[in-house]
Motif scaffolding. Structure first.
Motif, PDB file in Angstrom:
ATOM      1  N   SER A  54      15.898 -37.902 -24.014  1.00  0.00           N
ATOM      2  CA  SER A  54      17.311 -37.803 -24.395  1.00  0.00           C
ATOM      3  C   SER A  54      18.178 -38.611 -23.437  1.00  0.00           C
TER       4      SER A  54
ATOM      5  N   GLN B 151      20.910 -34.421 -30.301  1.00  0.00           N
ATOM      6  CA  GLN B 151      20.066 -33.479 -31.022  1.00  0.00           C
ATOM      7  C   GLN B 151      20.870 -32.298 -31.547  1.00  0.00           C
TER       8      GLN B 151
ATOM      9  N   ASP C 258      18.289 -38.487 -31.757  1.00  0.00           N
ATOM     10  CA  ASP C 258      17.575 -37.573 -30.863  1.00  0.00           C
ATOM     11  C   ASP C 258      17.075 -36.376 -31.676  1.00  0.00           C
ATOM     12  N   GLU C 259      15.795 -36.363 -31.982  1.00  0.00           N
ATOM     13  CA  GLU C 259      15.179 -35.299 -32.780  1.00  0.00           C
ATOM     14  C   GLU C 259      16.038 -34.908 -33.980  1.00  0.00           C
TER      15      GLU C 259
HETATM   16 MG   LIG Z   1      15.633 -34.164 -25.424  1.00  0.00          MG
END
Ligand SMILES: [Mg+2]
Ligand SMILES: Nc1ncnc2c1ncn2[C@@H]1O[C@H](COP(=O)(O)OP(=O)(O)O)[C@@H](O)[C@H]1O
Lengths: 216, 268
Positions: free
Chosen positions: A44, A85, A163-164
């Motif tokens: 991240s 995320q 991010d994810e």
């Molecule tokens: Mg992360």
């Protein structure tokens, strides 16, 4: 164009100065660059460094043949769009949240808010139009995540740092979102995606992928 | 000057000694209930007496001064002490706020204080210490609280909303755009107490200054005018002080690349 998005010896600290990460790599136009590594390995943070939201201690990114500092931070961040995320929604309804970037320095002067596009994206991500009138902080995790994708897309960035992106999505929406981004990256020349994902089958949805890996 | 021939009544040293009765009352309550306050009570009483006596001598000395430069210097010293106290109250500063609080307090206090002294009260000469020192002192006491509240709230809000600030930056915000809501919140926090005191003054309690002037034999109607001027003056100084300190401080939470200062994460 020699270099689309190339990072060399990009160096940054994780939290305290105890751990230093140094990484090089390249994202080619039309590609998805997948960042791998165990949890806590600095994935991240790498995306934030790429978006110039966290300061790099050293190294550089060359984007379209120019050093990253040749761009203003505002131009850079709206062009290289980081989507965290955990979706961040602001006070106000859905529409006000989508409109937010159009009030800010980065794109205020050179983009206009396109209602047509908003409806189109809502449809693609299966969000009902009423969501525009709903107080954004009351949205569910999955709804907020999809609304934050739309907010990022309306800025019309060239590179999206995801991010994810599927962390908050159910199976059905996960496939929809991934298919959309795999189309998006090919739809126009000069686009790219950097993706963090823990799920192998997320990556299968994309045609052209490359990988970098952060050690544990 | 007094109304109806009343002028102030002096408290002689003998009469002062009688006030020991009051200390005794407090002491007996503390002893009977075993509150463990006797030591602090005695120490506090002695300190209050000594400090007030000293300040009495200092003020008598200052009030005899007839030199505007020395009086301004004394006021600068007061600004310095107030700024130290204000920055001591900030819990998690990015940079030690001594310099910015001094700047904010001095600028706001001088601007507002001078308006009051030179244009409204207009003593002759303008630097008459009996006017300057209490006026500037009252401004400083309040601005000090105001700027400490504002700065503390600004840091608190931003520390509590790092994700939001970061998201705004990602969406193309300048540092100011990214913290605008929190800056407003901080200004509101700093200014609210003085604005609220405008609402209730005279209803809940009489302000100390007005009480003092009435005891000293001033016509209440005149004392009221003074009090009004002082209150709007304090509100103006607090507003200015908060604006200056917040304006000078928010930028230190960002680095030269307009991203959040990495120190912010480490402090968390
Ligand atoms: Mg992360
Ligand atoms: N703001 C921060 N403050 C303190 N430590 C941090 C901060 N951000 C990241 N870290 C530390 O850096 C490490 C990597 O974080 P992150 O980049 O989120 O990893 P990943 O996304 O790979 O799980 C973690 O161990 C985390 O504790």
């Amino acid at each position: 164009m020699q270099d689309f998005f190339r990072f060399t010896e990009l160096t940054y600290y994780l939290g305290s100065r105890e751990r230093e990460i140094r990484i090089s790599g390249e994202l080619k136009p039309g590609y998805v660059l997948v960042v791998k590594g165990p949890s806590g390995s600095g994935k991240s943070t790498l995306l934030k460094v790429m978006a110039r939201l966290v300061k790099a201690q050293g190294g550089e990114i060359i984007y379209r043949d120019k050093n990253w500092y040749a761009y203003s931070p505002y131009a850079w961040r709206t062009c290289i769009q980081y989507v965290p995320q955990k979706p961040v929604m602001f006070r106000g309804n859905g529409r006000e949240n989508l409109y937010k970037p159009f009030l800010l320095k980065g794109i205020r002067e050179d983009r206009i808010f396109n209602e047509e596009k908003v409806r189109e994206y809502l449809d693609i991500f299966s969000l009902p139009p009423q969501i525009l009138e709903q107080e954004a902080i009351t949205l569910s995790g999955g709804e907020a995540a999809r609304l934050s994708f739309i907010r990022a897309l309306l800025i019309e960035p060239s590179i999206i740092l995801l991010d994810e992106p599927t962390a908050y999505l159910d199976q059905e929406n996960r496939i929809k979102v991934l298919r959309f981004f795999s189309r998006w990256v090919k739809e126009e020349p000069g686009r790219g995606i950097v993706l963090i994902s823990h799920q192998e089958n997320d990556i299968e949805e994309f045609s052209d992928t490359s990988f970098i890996s952060l050690g544990g | 000057m007094g109304s109806g021939g009343y002028s102030y009544i002096e408290i002689s040293y003998a009469q002062l000694l009688l006030s020991i009765i009051l200390v005794l009352i407090t002491g007996i309550i503390s002893a009977l209930l075993q509150l463990g306050l006797i030591k602090s009570l005695l120490w506090g009483t002695v300190r209050a007496f000594v400090q007030l006596t000293l300040i009495g001598y200092v003020l008598s000395f200052i009030f005899k001064l007839d030199n505007w430069a020395v009086i301004l210097l004394i006021i600068l010293l007061m600004c310095y002490i107030a700024s130290r106290e204000a920055s001591r109250r900030i819990k998690k500063p990015m940079v030690k706020p001594d310099a910015v609080s001094f700047l904010a307090l001095t600028a706001s206090t001088f601007l507002v204080g001078m308006i009051v002294v030179v244009f409204i009260v207009a003593p002759d000469p303008w630097y008459t210490p009996q006017v300057m020192i209490p006026i500037f002192g009252m401004i400083l006491g309040n601005s000090m609280n105001g700027i400490a509240l504002a700065l503390d709230r600004m840091y608190g809000e931003i520390y509590g909303h790092l994700d939001e600030v970061e998201q705004l930056l990602a969406l193309g915000a300048t540092p100011f755009e990214a913290v605008r809501d929190y800056v407003k919140e901080a200004l509101r926090a700093g200014m609210t107490p003085t604005i609220n005191s405008l609402m209730v003054v005279g209803l809940v309690s009489l302000p100390g200054m007005m009480t003092g002037q009435i005891l000293a034999g001033m016509d209440p109607a005149v004392a009221v005018r003074y009090q009004f001027v002082v209150m709007v003056m304090i509100a103006a100084a607090v507003a200015m002080g908060c604006l200056i300190i917040v304006g000078l401080s928010y930028r230190s939470m960002f680095n030269e690349d307009m991203a959040l200062n990495e120190k912010l994460y480490r402090n968390n």
